[in-house]
Design a protein around this motif. Structure first.
Motif, PDB file in Angstrom:
ATOM      1  N   ASP A 258       0.849  -1.201   0.000  1.00  0.00           N
ATOM      2  CA  ASP A 258       0.000   0.000   0.000  1.00  0.00           C
ATOM      3  C   ASP A 258       0.883   1.248   0.000  1.00  0.00           C
ATOM      4  O   ASP A 258       0.682   2.163   0.800  1.00  0.00           O
ATOM      5  N   LYS A 314      -6.944   4.752   3.746  1.00  0.00           N
ATOM      6  CA  LYS A 314      -6.592   4.042   4.965  1.00  0.00           C
ATOM      7  C   LYS A 314      -7.259   4.648   6.189  1.00  0.00           C
ATOM      8  O   LYS A 314      -7.309   4.025   7.244  1.00  0.00           O
ATOM      9  N   ASN A 364       0.561  -0.896  -8.011  1.00  0.00           N
ATOM     10  CA  ASN A 364      -0.267  -0.172  -7.057  1.00  0.00           C
ATOM     11  C   ASN A 364       0.269   1.240  -6.833  1.00  0.00           C
ATOM     12  O   ASN A 364      -0.485   2.215  -6.779  1.00  0.00           O
ATOM     13  N   TRP A 437      -8.689  -3.114  -4.696  1.00  0.00           N
ATOM     14  CA  TRP A 437      -9.176  -1.958  -3.954  1.00  0.00           C
ATOM     15  C   TRP A 437     -10.631  -1.631  -4.291  1.00  0.00           C
ATOM     16  O   TRP A 437     -11.336  -1.022  -3.468  1.00  0.00           O
TER      17      TRP A 437
END
Length: 475
Positions: A258, A314, A364, A437
Motif C-alpha cells: 500500500d 486508509k 499499485n 481496492w
C-alpha cells in the motif's frame, strides 16, 4: 510499585484508554508504561509533569503523543547535551539517531494501544505487524521501536507530514521511493513466504459481499454506482485474475502492498525546535471525549486541529496509523530548488505488509499517482488518469528500483529487456490492484466515515474492466 509486564497488566491498563477515560487516568497509565519501557528521566518524572496528547483513536488503536516537559528539553538544548530533532534515516554517511533523544533517552514518543482484536485473523495480523515493525525498525526502514508489550508499543515520534499526490511525480522523490521499495523487497522476513496474502484477503472480503449487497440502505439503493456494482460477479473475476497470475512466472518478494502518498512521510527540516512542535500540539483536544467528538465530526478533523492526518482510503481502516504532521506549513518537495538536497522520506503503515508478487507493489504505486484522497468535498477523492506516470517516468523508477534491489551486484545497470519485462508485470498487476481496492471499497461501505465508497469502487472497477478488455484483445 514495580509493574509486572504481563497480559494481566496490559488488560488492567487498557481501560484507561477507553473513550470515557479521564485525562488523569490516561496520563497515569501512559506514565507507568513509559517508566517501565524507557530510560533516564522517564524513570523518575511524575505523571503530572509529562505532556500527553491524543493524536487518534478508533476501533483497533489509540495513538498518543507523550513527551517530557518542554522546559527540560530546552535546558538540554541550551547545554548542547543532545539534538532533540529527528535526524535523517541512517545512510552509509550518516548514522541515524533516536528521535528527540539524549543518548538512549527519547524526549518524545508515540504510544500505541491496541484496541479490539476481533475477527478470524485479527490476532495473527497483530503479531505479524508487530514483528514486521520491529524488524524494519532495526534495519532503519521504519520508526524506531522503544518498547513492545502485549497491549501495544512505544514508537519513535517523527516530526513529518505525508506526501501529497502530485509530489509522487517529482523526480527526486520518485527515485527515493523506488530505492526504498527496492530495499523493502530485498528483505528476508520470518513470515510465510507464500504469496497467499493477496488471495486470502480477497476471499475473506468475498465472504462478506453477499450480506453487504443484500442489505443496502434505501438512500443508496437507487445510486447508479450500486446498480453497476451489483452486475459484477466478483468471485468469477477473482478466479479469472488468479488464473492469469498462475499461468505466469512472477517473482514473490516481501511487499509493503500500500505504498501510496499517505504512507510515505517527508521529514521536517532539522532546524525546527522541540518547543515549536509542542506549541503546535496545543490545539489538540485534552480529553478522550473532546478528541472523539472532533475526530468524528469531520473527515478532515485532524487537519482542522493543526494536524495533517493521513488523508487516504486508509483512514477508513481502523488502524489509526497516524504518524502525523505537527506543522501544515511545510513546503512541497516539488518547490525545493536545491540541486543537492534529497527528500528525507520514511515509509510507514505496515498493516498490509506480506510476501506478495512484486508487480503488485509497483503497479499499485503507479496507480496512486492518479488518485488524490485530500479532496475536501464528496466523494472525498479525485481520480485523474492523466497523472499516471509517463513511459519515461516509469522506466526511470524501474531502473532505480532494480539498481537498489540488485545493489549486491557490482556495477549493475538494468538493461532494456529487464525494464520491459517489469513493465509487462506492472500491466498485469494493475488489473489486480484495481480489482483488489474496488472490492475493498465495496466491503467497507458501512464504515462510519465520510467517504464515497460506492463511487471509489466504481472508479477502480471500471479501470479494472478496461485493462481486462485490453489484456484479452492483445495478440
Amino acid at each position: 510499585m514495580k509493574l509486572v509486564k504481563s497480559l494481566s497488566f496490559t488488560e488492567d491498563i487498557k481501560q484507561y484508554f477507553l473513550k470515557n477515560a479521564s485525562m488523569d487516568e490516561i496520563r497515569n497509565a501512559a506514565s507507568r508504561l513509559c517508566r517501565d519501557y524507557l530510560t533516564g528521566r522517564w524513570k523518575s518524572i511524575s505523571a503530572e509533569d509529562i505532556v500527553v496528547k491524543r493524536i487518534s483513536g478508533g476501533l483497533s488503536n489509540f495513538l498518543y503523543y507523550i513527551s517530557l516537559p518542554a522546559e527540560e528539553v530546552s535546558d538540554k538544548n541550551s547545554n548542547s547535551l543532545c539534538n532533540i530533532q529527528t535526524t535523517a534515516i541512517s545512510t552509509s554517511k550518516r548514522q541515524r539517531k533516536d528521535s528527540a533523544a539524549c543518548g538512549d533517552e527519547p524526549t518524545e514518543v508515540l504510544l500505541r494501544i491496541y484496541g479490539q482484536t476481533h475477527g478470524e485473523h485479527a490476532l495473527e495480523t497483530m503479531i505479524t505487524e508487530s514483528v514486521v515493525f520491529a524488524l524494519l525498525s532495526e534495519r532503519n526502514l521504519g520508526p524506531k521501536l522503544h518498547g513492545l508489550f502485549p497491549g501495544g508499543r512505544i514508537e519513535q515520534y517523527i516530526p513529518a507530514r505525508p506526501l501529497r499526490t502530485l509530489e509522487l511525480s517529482d523526480c527526486k522523490t520518485s527515485m527515493k521511493i523506488a530505492e526504498k521499495m527496492g530495499k523493502i523487497h530485498s528483505l528476508h522476513i520470518p513470515v510465510s513466504k507464500e504469496p497467499e496474502w493477496l488471495w486470502n484477503t480477497m476471499q475473506r472480503w468475498l465472504k462478506s459481499l453477499d450480506s453487504i449487497i443484500n442489505n443496502i440502505s434505501p438512500e443508496n439503493e437507487e445510486k447508479p454506482e450500486v446498480h453497476e456494482i451489483k452486475k459484477i460477479d466478483f468471485e468469477k473475476e477473482v478466479e479469472w485474475i488468479r488464473s492469469v497470475v498462475d499461468s505466469g512466472d512472477y517473482p514473490v518478494v516481501f511487499c509493503h502492498n500500500d505504498m501510496q502518498e499517505g504512507n510515505i512521510l517527508l521529514r521536517e527540516e532539522p532546524s525546527r525546535s522541540r518547543r515549536e512542535s509542542v506549541k503546535s500540539l496545543s490545539s489538540l483536544p485534552e480529553t478522550e471525549n473532546e478528541a472523539s467528538s472532533s475526530l468524528s465530526g469531520d473527515h478532515n478533523a485532524n487537519a482542522s486541529s493543526g494536524l495533517i492526518g493521513i488523508q487516504s482510503r486508509k483512514r477508513s481502516i481502523p488502524s489509526d496509523d497516524s504518524y502525523t504532521d505537527l506543522d501544515n506549513s511545510s513546503d512541497s518537495v516539488i518547490s525545493n530548488d536545491s540541486e543537492e538536497s534529497e527528500p528525507d522520506l520514511m515509509i510507514i503503515d505496515f498493516e498490509y505488509c506480506a510476501y506478495n508478487y512484486r508487480g503488485f507493489d509497483l503497479a499499485n504505486h503507479f496507480i496512486e499517482w492518479t488518485i488524490d484522497y485530500s479532496n475536501p468535498v464528496f466523494p472525498f477523492f479525485s481520480h485523474t488518469k492523466e497523472q499516471y506516470p509517463t513511459k519515461e517516468q516509469r522506466q526511470d523508477f524501474i531502473s532505480a528500483y532494480l539498481r537498489k534491489d540488485n545493489e549486491d551486484i557490482e556495477n549493475y545497470i538494468p538493461n532494456a529487456e529487464e525494464i520491459e519485462s517489469l513493465e509487462k508485470e506492472i500491466r498485469t498487476f494493475s488489473m489486480i490492484s484495481h480489482l483488489f481496492w474496488g472490492l475493498w471499497s465495496v466491503v467497507n461501505v458501512y464504515q462510519n466515515i465520510e467517504f464515497g465508497y460506492w463511487e471509489y469502487a466504481v472508479s477502480r472497477l471500471r479501470e479494472y474492466q478496461a485493462l481486462k478488455n485490453s489484456f484479452l484483445s492483445a495478440p
